[in-house]
Design a protein around this motif. Structure first.
Motif, PDB file in Angstrom:
ATOM      1  N   GLY A 192       0.822  -1.206   0.000  1.00 14.46           N
ATOM      2  CA  GLY A 192       0.000   0.000   0.000  1.00 14.46           C
ATOM      3  C   GLY A 192       0.853   1.251   0.000  1.00 14.46           C
ATOM      4  O   GLY A 192       0.542   2.239  -0.666  1.00 14.46           O
ATOM      5  N   GLY A 193       1.969   1.213   0.751  1.00 14.17           N
ATOM      6  CA  GLY A 193       2.893   2.341   0.752  1.00 14.17           C
ATOM      7  C   GLY A 193       3.551   2.544  -0.595  1.00 14.17           C
ATOM      8  O   GLY A 193       3.775   3.686  -1.029  1.00 14.17           O
ATOM      9  N   MET A 194       3.880   1.452  -1.294  1.00 17.39           N
ATOM     10  CA  MET A 194       4.459   1.569  -2.632  1.00 17.39           C
ATOM     11  C   MET A 194       3.485   2.256  -3.589  1.00 17.39           C
ATOM     12  O   MET A 194       3.862   3.147  -4.357  1.00 17.39           O
ATOM     13  CB  MET A 194       4.818   0.176  -3.165  1.00 17.39           C
ATOM     14  CG  MET A 194       5.957  -0.509  -2.444  1.00 17.39           C
ATOM     15  SD  MET A 194       6.298  -2.145  -3.129  1.00 17.39           S
ATOM     16  CE  MET A 194       6.971  -1.715  -4.733  1.00 17.39           C
ATOM     17  N   ILE A 195       2.212   1.831  -3.513  1.00 14.93           N
ATOM     18  CA  ILE A 195       1.213   2.427  -4.408  1.00 14.93           C
ATOM     19  C   ILE A 195       1.039   3.907  -4.076  1.00 14.93           C
ATOM     20  O   ILE A 195       0.941   4.754  -4.971  1.00 14.93           O
ATOM     21  CB  ILE A 195      -0.116   1.660  -4.291  1.00 14.93           C
ATOM     22  CG1 ILE A 195       0.055   0.211  -4.761  1.00 14.93           C
ATOM     23  CG2 ILE A 195      -1.208   2.351  -5.104  1.00 14.93           C
ATOM     24  CD1 ILE A 195      -1.158  -0.662  -4.525  1.00 14.93           C
ATOM     25  N   ALA A 196       1.006   4.221  -2.778  1.00 15.94           N
ATOM     26  CA  ALA A 196       0.846   5.620  -2.372  1.00 15.94           C
ATOM     27  C   ALA A 196       2.018   6.477  -2.829  1.00 15.94           C
ATOM     28  O   ALA A 196       1.864   7.673  -3.088  1.00 15.94           O
ATOM     29  CB  ALA A 196       0.703   5.701  -0.850  1.00 15.94           C
ATOM     30  N   ALA A 197       3.199   5.864  -2.944  1.00 17.94           N
ATOM     31  CA  ALA A 197       4.395   6.594  -3.373  1.00 17.94           C
ATOM     32  C   ALA A 197       4.522   6.652  -4.890  1.00 17.94           C
ATOM     33  O   ALA A 197       5.542   7.131  -5.411  1.00 17.94           O
ATOM     34  CB  ALA A 197       5.632   5.953  -2.765  1.00 17.94           C
ATOM     35  N   GLY A 198       3.522   6.151  -5.609  1.00 17.21           N
ATOM     36  CA  GLY A 198       3.571   6.190  -7.067  1.00 17.21           C
ATOM     37  C   GLY A 198       4.378   5.073  -7.688  1.00 17.21           C
ATOM     38  O   GLY A 198       4.774   5.171  -8.859  1.00 17.21           O
ATOM     39  N   ARG A 199       4.632   3.987  -6.946  1.00 17.41           N
ATOM     40  CA  ARG A 199       5.441   2.867  -7.454  1.00 17.41           C
ATOM     41  C   ARG A 199       4.548   1.671  -7.760  1.00 17.41           C
ATOM     42  O   ARG A 199       4.791   0.544  -7.366  1.00 17.41           O
ATOM     43  CB  ARG A 199       6.504   2.498  -6.416  1.00 17.41           C
ATOM     44  CG  ARG A 199       7.505   3.613  -6.169  1.00 17.41           C
ATOM     45  CD  ARG A 199       8.322   3.384  -4.913  1.00 17.41           C
ATOM     46  NE  ARG A 199       9.013   2.107  -4.915  1.00 17.41           N
ATOM     47  CZ  ARG A 199       9.696   1.632  -3.873  1.00 17.41           C
ATOM     48  NH1 ARG A 199       9.776   2.346  -2.757  1.00 17.41           N
ATOM     49  NH2 ARG A 199      10.295   0.462  -3.941  1.00 17.41           N
ATOM     50  N   SER A 200       3.469   1.939  -8.506  1.00 19.40           N
ATOM     51  CA  SER A 200       2.488   0.889  -8.774  1.00 19.40           C
ATOM     52  C   SER A 200       3.044  -0.228  -9.639  1.00 19.40           C
ATOM     53  O   SER A 200       2.679  -1.399  -9.475  1.00 19.40           O
ATOM     54  CB  SER A 200       1.237   1.495  -9.432  1.00 19.40           C
ATOM     55  OG  SER A 200       0.566   2.356  -8.533  1.00 19.40           O
ATOM     56  N   GLU A 201       3.914   0.090 -10.587  1.00 15.83           N
ATOM     57  CA  GLU A 201       4.480  -0.951 -11.449  1.00 15.83           C
ATOM     58  C   GLU A 201       5.270  -1.959 -10.615  1.00 15.83           C
ATOM     59  O   GLU A 201       5.168  -3.172 -10.812  1.00 15.83           O
ATOM     60  CB  GLU A 201       5.379  -0.310 -12.518  1.00 15.83           C
ATOM     61  CG  GLU A 201       4.631   0.500 -13.567  1.00 15.83           C
ATOM     62  CD  GLU A 201       3.876  -0.379 -14.552  1.00 15.83           C
ATOM     63  OE1 GLU A 201       3.983  -1.621 -14.448  1.00 15.83           O
ATOM     64  OE2 GLU A 201       3.182   0.165 -15.420  1.00 15.83           O
ATOM     65  N   GLU A 202       6.099  -1.459  -9.672  1.00 13.98           N
ATOM     66  CA  GLU A 202       6.834  -2.365  -8.799  1.00 13.98           C
ATOM     67  C   GLU A 202       5.874  -3.170  -7.932  1.00 13.98           C
ATOM     68  O   GLU A 202       6.081  -4.368  -7.688  1.00 13.98           O
ATOM     69  CB  GLU A 202       7.788  -1.573  -7.903  1.00 13.98           C
ATOM     70  CG  GLU A 202       8.878  -0.833  -8.633  1.00 13.98           C
ATOM     71  CD  GLU A 202       9.687   0.023  -7.677  1.00 13.98           C
ATOM     72  OE1 GLU A 202      10.303  -0.549  -6.748  1.00 13.98           O
ATOM     73  OE2 GLU A 202       9.697   1.253  -7.842  1.00 13.98           O
ATOM     74  N   ALA A 203       4.818  -2.508  -7.457  1.00 12.90           N
ATOM     75  CA  ALA A 203       3.855  -3.181  -6.589  1.00 12.90           C
ATOM     76  C   ALA A 203       3.185  -4.348  -7.304  1.00 12.90           C
ATOM     77  O   ALA A 203       2.920  -5.389  -6.695  1.00 12.90           O
ATOM     78  CB  ALA A 203       2.808  -2.184  -6.105  1.00 12.90           C
ATOM     79  N   ILE A 204       2.932  -4.205  -8.593  1.00  6.51           N
ATOM     80  CA  ILE A 204       2.278  -5.275  -9.351  1.00  6.51           C
ATOM     81  C   ILE A 204       3.135  -6.533  -9.353  1.00  6.51           C
ATOM     82  O   ILE A 204       2.636  -7.653  -9.178  1.00  6.51           O
ATOM     83  CB  ILE A 204       1.981  -4.806 -10.793  1.00  6.51           C
ATOM     84  CG1 ILE A 204       0.894  -3.724 -10.774  1.00  6.51           C
ATOM     85  CG2 ILE A 204       1.549  -5.970 -11.674  1.00  6.51           C
ATOM     86  CD1 ILE A 204       0.720  -3.013 -12.095  1.00  6.51           C
ATOM     87  N   VAL A 205       4.456  -6.373  -9.532  1.00  3.16           N
ATOM     88  CA  VAL A 205       5.364  -7.522  -9.526  1.00  3.16           C
ATOM     89  C   VAL A 205       5.319  -8.228  -8.178  1.00  3.16           C
ATOM     90  O   VAL A 205       5.212  -9.455  -8.084  1.00  3.16           O
ATOM     91  CB  VAL A 205       6.806  -7.067  -9.847  1.00  3.16           C
ATOM     92  CG1 VAL A 205       7.757  -8.242  -9.771  1.00  3.16           C
ATOM     93  CG2 VAL A 205       6.867  -6.418 -11.230  1.00  3.16           C
ATOM     94  N   VAL A 206       5.396  -7.453  -7.097  1.00  5.20           N
ATOM     95  CA  VAL A 206       5.384  -8.026  -5.753  1.00  5.20           C
ATOM     96  C   VAL A 206       4.044  -8.700  -5.470  1.00  5.20           C
ATOM     97  O   VAL A 206       3.985  -9.794  -4.899  1.00  5.20           O
ATOM     98  CB  VAL A 206       5.665  -6.927  -4.712  1.00  5.20           C
ATOM     99  CG1 VAL A 206       5.641  -7.509  -3.306  1.00  5.20           C
ATOM    100  CG2 VAL A 206       7.004  -6.269  -4.982  1.00  5.20           C
TER     101      VAL A 206
END
Length: 663
Positions: free
Chosen positions: A189-203
């Motif tokens: 959730g923190g990754m998405i909030a920081a604008g790192r949605s592409e990385e979040a999808i992999v995880v």
């Protein structure tokens, strides 16, 4: 688990002041001066895991026996403990004799203590790191909190205590796994909030493979895909989730997932703040014995459905209950406070329960649990299956659930012991279904049921509330607020007619409001005119495609649970013209004994199809009368020809025929 978590083994090893470190967050491994030690047989590993989890505390021998063997411990178990202790000493402190108390594994009165600093055990360091992350978040240091949570997750090397046998290891493995994936969800959730949605999808894709039933992971994946401009992929994830849950569990997605799906379809996700690291919760008190296995202070389940958008009235009921839910008395830890709400179908029992639960969240810092017991369905949830839901909500994996009812009850009560938690059991059937689900001590229980739960009041001192339909002014207020109409003396008279036609039942009023809002050409006057026809009213008081939002189905669920004689009496009563029912008139209808008719009347009251208004006096709600008349028409052979109404009609028809012949 996740490839780019930062490795924390070097930090763990350097922090151990006596050069000994223990890894529990993965296969159990031990290092001394950067050299890995061979621990020995599986039971010896299980003993080390138990001692390491409670390092700095004395673990009694009988608790070791329970943790390694469980209730089926052999008579030689105590001797086995001595053997494994000696074996561990040879490994951990080889310069001393196997029977001597060393510097690391110390003998205490009645037990043993593993003396290690907190940072020498990765599971303890993991808990400390995540607590620090929450403190940072509470202080507004979101970036630091996110980084510290990532460091905590970097301590993992696979499934906790992988390959370690015994009941304790199984329970601890489930507890740590739940903590881990709760943190994974917050970190992502923190990754998405920081604008790192592409990385979040992999995880997320990797995490979902390991935990396919966690809807929060799928929620985050849909959200990340949406923010990456992949709306179609997000909707496809929802479709896959719905199919998977139906195939595996026979259920559909939860409310949170359904709501996100609807908002993606309508493009109204903008402005949503994704999940972040939450502030720390207060830790529940530990058990007084060193070997107790306290529930995790970091895992706070929160499973309440959302409260009603508009809630009015019930002021007297709210006042009578608020004190019970919030009081702190010496008896609070001795007896579980129980609130039992019962009443007619559609009278608003669940709405009141959830209103009370949500406004009392700050009084239950350790979490809230919710289960729909499906007491009015053809297949009520058994206590055994309800405990499975509750235990999984508390972090126990399905594979680790006890196979018998007593085992589940003991584990459930142990996990809730000493914790300020709220448990809401909605739509209960009877006390036999509820008894195994009653927690002990500090927890609080709210139960809703159509039938009065007298057993809870007598045996457990439950506070009972019997809900009745709303008073006319409150029902009008509810309809006006739901439709956004103006309050005041100039309101259409049709509004008053509508709530009267709804029998002042909140369910019927809410459906009516939905009908008015959904019809651009409708009006209160037009709808009230349609309601005047009893044959149409129940058809209109339902939402197409959703059987749960239907006044007729609500009554049918209670009707199906009646005895044959009670159902027959309801049909007879609904064929008369009287709204008020007495014992004598019911006797004339039934032609049975006083005891039999009284039992039928009370059964109708208990199922919410009749309301007691005085000694031997009862009242029929107008909507119940319409439903009962439908049932009478569907079963005409069950209606005797000597009911007052039919006798009157028959006499009138006979007079007309005689008069015709005379003329």
């Amino acid at each position: 688990m996740i490839a780019f978590y930062v490795s924390m083994r070097s930090l763990l090893m350097s922090a151990a002041t006596n050069s000994l470190s223990v890894q529990l967050l993965g296969p159990l491994r031990v290092w001394s001066h950067n050299e890995e030690l061979i621990i020995g047989p599986p039971k010896q590993k299980a003993l080390l895991a138990l001692l390491a989890t409670h390092h700095g505390s004395v673990v009694r021998r009988e608790q070791i026996v329970d943790g390694l063997w469980g209730p089926e411990a052999p008579s030689t178990a105590v001797n086995g403990v001595h053997t494994y202790i000696a074996g561990l000493r040879r490994v951990l402190d080889p310069v001393r004799g196997s029977r001597e108390s060393g510097e690391v594994l110390v003998s205490r009165l009645g037990g043993y203590e593993l003396q290690l600093p907190v940072d020498a055990v990765d599971a303890a360091l993991f808990v400390r790191q995540r607590e620090e992350a929450r403190r940072m978040a509470a202080a507004g240091r979101s970036e630091d909190a996110f980084e510290r949570l990532g460091m905590a997750l970097g301590l993992w090397h696979g499934d906790a205590l992988a390959g370690v046998p015994g009941p304790f290891a199984a329970m601890e493995r489930s507890r740590l796994r739940e903590m881990r994936f709760t943190d994974v969800e917050e970190w992502i959730g923190g990754m998405i909030a920081a604008g790192r949605s592409e990385e979040a999808i992999v995880v997320l894709n990797e995490a979902i493979v390991q935990e396919p039933l966690r809807e929060k992971l799928r929620y985050l994946l849909m959200l990340a895909l949406y923010w990456c401009g992949r709306q179609a992929h997000a909707l496809h994830v929802y479709s896959d989730t719905r199919s998977y849950l139906d195939e595996e569990l026979g259920i559909g997605p939860g409310a949170e997932l359904r709501d996100l799906h609807a908002r993606i379809l309508t493009g109204t996700v903008e402005g949503e703040a994704p999940a972040r690291v939450s502030p720390p919760e207060s830790a529940p008190p530990r058990g007084s014995e060193p070997g107790d296995l306290p529930a995790s202070p970091d895992f706070m389940p929160s499973h309440l459905p959302s409260r009603a958008r508009v809630f009015v009235g019930r002021c007297a009921e709210l006042r009578s209950v608020r004190a019970m839910l919030t009081q702190d008395t010496p008896e609070r830890g001795r007896a579980t406070p129980i609130l039992a709400i019962d009443g007619a179908p559609g009278v608003g029992k669940s709405a009141l329960a959830l209103e009370l639960a949500h406004e009392s969240l700050d009084r239950f810092p350790d979490g809230q649990l919710y289960v729909d017991l499906s007491g009015t369905s053809d297949s009520p949830l058994s206590a055994f299956d309800a405990l499975a839901q509750l235990l999984q909500s508390l972090g126990i994996e399905q594979a680790s659930l006890p196979a018998d009812l007593d085992g589940r009850v003991m584990l459930y009560r142990s996990l809730l012991h000493g914790r300020r938690m709220l448990v809401v059991l909605d739509n209960a059937l009877d006390v036999d279904q509820l008894r195994p689900l009653i927690p002990q001590g500090s927890a609080c229980l709210i139960v809703t049921s159509r039938q009065p739960q007298r057993g809870l009041a007598v045996r457990y001192g439950a506070h009972r509330i019997r809900l009745k339909p709303l008073d006319p002014e409150t029902a009008v207020d509810l309809l006006l607020r739901l439709t956004g109409a103006e309050h005041g003396p100039e309101r259409p008279s049709a509004i008053d007619r509508l709530v009267e036609q709804c029998g002042y039942l909140p369910l019927a009023v809410r459906i009516t409001a939905g009908t008015l809002l959904g019809d651009p050409y409708g009006s209160p006057e037009r709808l009230a005119a349609q309601y005047e026809d009893p044959a149409m009213r129940l058809d209109l008081l339902q939402i197409d495609g959703d059987e749960e939002i239907s006044v007729r189905e609500a009554f049918a669920a209670s009707y199906r649970n009646l005895s044959d004689e009670a159902a027959r009496l309801l049909r007879l009563l609904c064929m008369t013209d009287s709204e008020v029912v007495g014992l004598l008139s019911s006797l004339r209808l039934m032609g049975s004994s006083v005891a039999a008719v009284t039992e039928c009347l009370e059964l109708l009251v208990d199922h919410g199809l009749l309301e007691r208004i005085g000694p031997e006096r009862y009242e029929l709600n107008g909507l119940v009368r319409i439903y009962g008349a439908e049932r009478a028409e569907a079963q005409p052979e069950a209606i005797p020809l000597h009911t007052p109404r039919q006798l009157m009609l028959a006499q009138g028809e006979k007079g007309r025929r005689i008069g015709g012949r005379a003329r």
